[in-house]
Write a protein that holds these residues in place. Sequence first.
Motif, PDB file in Angstrom:
ATOM      1  N   ASP A  82      97.706  53.810  21.772  1.00  0.00           N
ATOM      2  CA  ASP A  82      97.321  55.216  21.910  1.00  0.00           C
ATOM      3  C   ASP A  82      97.302  55.889  20.542  1.00  0.00           C
ATOM      4  O   ASP A  82      98.349  56.090  19.917  1.00  0.00           O
ATOM      5  N   THR A  83      96.107  56.232  20.055  1.00  0.00           N
ATOM      6  CA  THR A  83      95.957  56.898  18.767  1.00  0.00           C
ATOM      7  C   THR A  83      95.318  58.277  18.914  1.00  0.00           C
ATOM      8  O   THR A  83      94.874  58.867  17.933  1.00  0.00           O
ATOM      9  N   SER A  84      95.288  58.776  20.135  1.00  0.00           N
ATOM     10  CA  SER A  84      94.588  60.039  20.390  1.00  0.00           C
ATOM     11  C   SER A  84      95.221  61.227  19.683  1.00  0.00           C
ATOM     12  O   SER A  84      94.562  62.238  19.441  1.00  0.00           O
ATOM     13  N   GLN A 119      92.124  52.364  13.819  1.00  0.00           N
ATOM     14  CA  GLN A 119      91.992  51.555  15.023  1.00  0.00           C
ATOM     15  C   GLN A 119      90.528  51.194  15.281  1.00  0.00           C
ATOM     16  O   GLN A 119      90.210  50.043  15.615  1.00  0.00           O
ATOM     17  N   ALA A 120      89.645  52.179  15.101  1.00  0.00           N
ATOM     18  CA  ALA A 120      88.215  51.924  15.320  1.00  0.00           C
ATOM     19  C   ALA A 120      87.698  50.856  14.358  1.00  0.00           C
ATOM     20  O   ALA A 120      86.904  49.980  14.732  1.00  0.00           O
ATOM     21  N   ALA A 121      88.146  50.920  13.106  1.00  0.00           N
ATOM     22  CA  ALA A 121      87.722  49.934  12.114  1.00  0.00           C
ATOM     23  C   ALA A 121      88.262  48.547  12.453  1.00  0.00           C
ATOM     24  O   ALA A 121      87.560  47.540  12.313  1.00  0.00           O
ATOM     25  N   LEU A 122      89.521  48.494  12.915  1.00  0.00           N
ATOM     26  CA  LEU A 122      90.102  47.206  13.293  1.00  0.00           C
ATOM     27  C   LEU A 122      89.374  46.617  14.505  1.00  0.00           C
ATOM     28  O   LEU A 122      89.073  45.420  14.544  1.00  0.00           O
ATOM     29  N   LEU A 123      89.064  47.461  15.471  1.00  0.00           N
ATOM     30  CA  LEU A 123      88.326  46.990  16.651  1.00  0.00           C
ATOM     31  C   LEU A 123      86.937  46.463  16.272  1.00  0.00           C
ATOM     32  O   LEU A 123      86.447  45.486  16.845  1.00  0.00           O
ATOM     33  N   GLU A 158      84.129  44.964  18.475  1.00  0.00           N
ATOM     34  CA  GLU A 158      83.968  46.165  19.289  1.00  0.00           C
ATOM     35  C   GLU A 158      83.721  47.356  18.351  1.00  0.00           C
ATOM     36  O   GLU A 158      84.649  48.073  17.964  1.00  0.00           O
ATOM     37  N   PRO A 159      82.450  47.590  17.949  1.00  0.00           N
ATOM     38  CA  PRO A 159      82.150  48.575  16.906  1.00  0.00           C
ATOM     39  C   PRO A 159      81.880  49.994  17.397  1.00  0.00           C
ATOM     40  O   PRO A 159      81.549  50.871  16.594  1.00  0.00           O
ATOM     41  N   SER A 160      82.020  50.273  18.671  1.00  0.00           N
ATOM     42  CA  SER A 160      81.581  51.571  19.196  1.00  0.00           C
ATOM     43  C   SER A 160      82.311  52.745  18.540  1.00  0.00           C
ATOM     44  O   SER A 160      81.695  53.771  18.222  1.00  0.00           O
ATOM     45  N   GLN A 194      90.804  50.160   6.010  1.00  0.00           N
ATOM     46  CA  GLN A 194      90.943  49.070   6.982  1.00  0.00           C
ATOM     47  C   GLN A 194      89.824  48.042   6.834  1.00  0.00           C
ATOM     48  O   GLN A 194      90.077  46.828   6.842  1.00  0.00           O
ATOM     49  N   LEU A 195      88.599  48.510   6.658  1.00  0.00           N
ATOM     50  CA  LEU A 195      87.443  47.609   6.592  1.00  0.00           C
ATOM     51  C   LEU A 195      87.461  46.724   5.350  1.00  0.00           C
ATOM     52  O   LEU A 195      86.891  45.626   5.358  1.00  0.00           O
ATOM     53  N   ARG A 196      88.097  47.184   4.279  1.00  0.00           N
ATOM     54  CA  ARG A 196      88.211  46.345   3.084  1.00  0.00           C
ATOM     55  C   ARG A 196      89.088  45.130   3.359  1.00  0.00           C
ATOM     56  O   ARG A 196      88.902  44.070   2.748  1.00  0.00           O
ATOM     57  N   ARG A 197      90.043  45.279   4.250  1.00  0.00           N
ATOM     58  CA  ARG A 197      90.975  44.189   4.513  1.00  0.00           C
ATOM     59  C   ARG A 197      90.378  43.132   5.432  1.00  0.00           C
ATOM     60  O   ARG A 197      90.699  41.948   5.323  1.00  0.00           O
ATOM     61  N   LEU A 198      89.508  43.567   6.344  1.00  0.00           N
ATOM     62  CA  LEU A 198      88.905  42.639   7.300  1.00  0.00           C
ATOM     63  C   LEU A 198      87.397  42.848   7.309  1.00  0.00           C
ATOM     64  O   LEU A 198      86.865  43.625   8.103  1.00  0.00           O
ATOM     65  N   PRO A 199      86.682  42.195   6.417  1.00  0.00           N
ATOM     66  CA  PRO A 199      85.227  42.396   6.297  1.00  0.00           C
ATOM     67  C   PRO A 199      84.491  42.050   7.584  1.00  0.00           C
ATOM     68  O   PRO A 199      84.874  41.150   8.329  1.00  0.00           O
TER      69      PRO A 199
END
Length: 508
Positions: free
Chosen positions: A178-180, A189-193, A198-200, A228-233
């Motif tokens: 829960d990150t709301s 969280q969105a970047a990790l997903l 799951e890019p939505s 986040q995106l730099r860590r997991l391309p």
Amino acid sequence: MGLHNSKMRAKLAGMSVPTHMLTAALLTLASTNAALASWGDPWEAAAHRELDRAITPQSNNEHLMRLSALRALRDQRIEPLLVSLTSDDDPSIQIHALLGLAELSEDGRLDPARVVAASPAARQATIALGLDSDRLHVEDITYLLEQGELTAETRLQLLTSLLEKGEHVDVSIVAAIDTSHNPIVHARQAALLSSLGEPSGLLALSARGAEQPADLAIQDSCFEAIIQLRRLPSEAGVAFAHACIDANLPAGLRRFAMLMLLEQDAPGVAELFADEFTRATRRRHQLDLALLLLMTQTPAPARSIAAFGDDELLGPIGKASLYLSSDPARALPHLETLVDTGHRRTTSWILDSASNWPDTMAVPLLEHILDQAIEAGLQSNSSAHGVDAASALLERAPNRFRKRLADASDDGPEQQLLLLALLQQPAPELLDVITAIRRIGVGQADILTLLVLARDSDVLKPTDVANLKLVSASTGSSHAIRTQAAWLSVRHTGVVDDMVAALLKPTH
């Protein structure tokens, strides 16, 4: 026992130290009456006071510098004290204690059980620092994730680390967090997903950035997503970075997106960089962009090389970038030119990157930075870089460090910079060089030499122990030096157990 009795006066007179330091020490000792109730020797009472200040929150936060100084000694005898501090009421002290224990352990790992037992604030900060310094292994991370009292941000950090280590993470576990309540954490969280297919959420953030580029909350969320995106391309991450650059977002955020694209060598990134450089009108922004080429070892596009021209900073940055990855030797003179300019951000980058370069390139640059700091003097802006360069030289080329220390002029800036570097890491193999340094009294270089000698020696002469006590009692030295001198004087006096017992905080 009075401060003016004949024995004390004779003790002070036999130390051959400057008058101003004796005066400062006497004034300091005069304020230790409370400590004398448990410590009959006023010098040991002064050491107790200094060490107690290291483990007691101070209004000016000096205790944090003192704790760092204690940790830097890497002395196993401090372990019982650190264990007691893991349950201190102050989160910052708990963090230092947990990290200090990890540094003293054989494998350098944090104890996850102690981390879980810490206060929520200390737990969150320690986990973040432990992940950054690789002090948590897969089994430690798994154990921490099984605990209930973790923030959403910390859970995401732990899951990201598992993925980086090649472990499987179920997308449903990430989605269930829960990150709301926090848009920044929600962006991560969105970047990790997105990296899990799951890019939505990331696409929605990208759309908001294009529609409302001036919204500060959206800007912050985009920035956190890129972290986040730099860590997991991922392909979704590349598309997000492109969208950030295309949108009318602030220059700093666009540069951060450009950094990610350069790191991942995204298709068409060279031309995109050249366009962004043309778009930059302020020289600082241009320099920030140019430094990205060095940070990512990306050759500057021909169009950018022409735009850099003969600028004293942009010119050598562009030329160095052309060879950094393919022929480092040809990049070396251009990097030395950059060091000569005194541009601090470039020098900081060189120091951070030197560990990845061959000795033939790294060692000359480290010595060049050190030489510049020596020439500028200890009070210059270059002195901190000089200490960092010396520390890296000690690790990378210990024989070269040894020769420089042996040849350095007594009490000169080079000797002091090298000694300051030695205080950052134990180096008993250099004890013979340290012992040979001429010491008269407790001037600055003499104090640094004494501290290194005391840290790396099993036995000290009585006069050296007396001088350690004097340094710990004097207000003429920094908090860090006084703290280290206090502990080392206790160690060499043989009262470690008594001192630790007096300092121990009650465990909960």
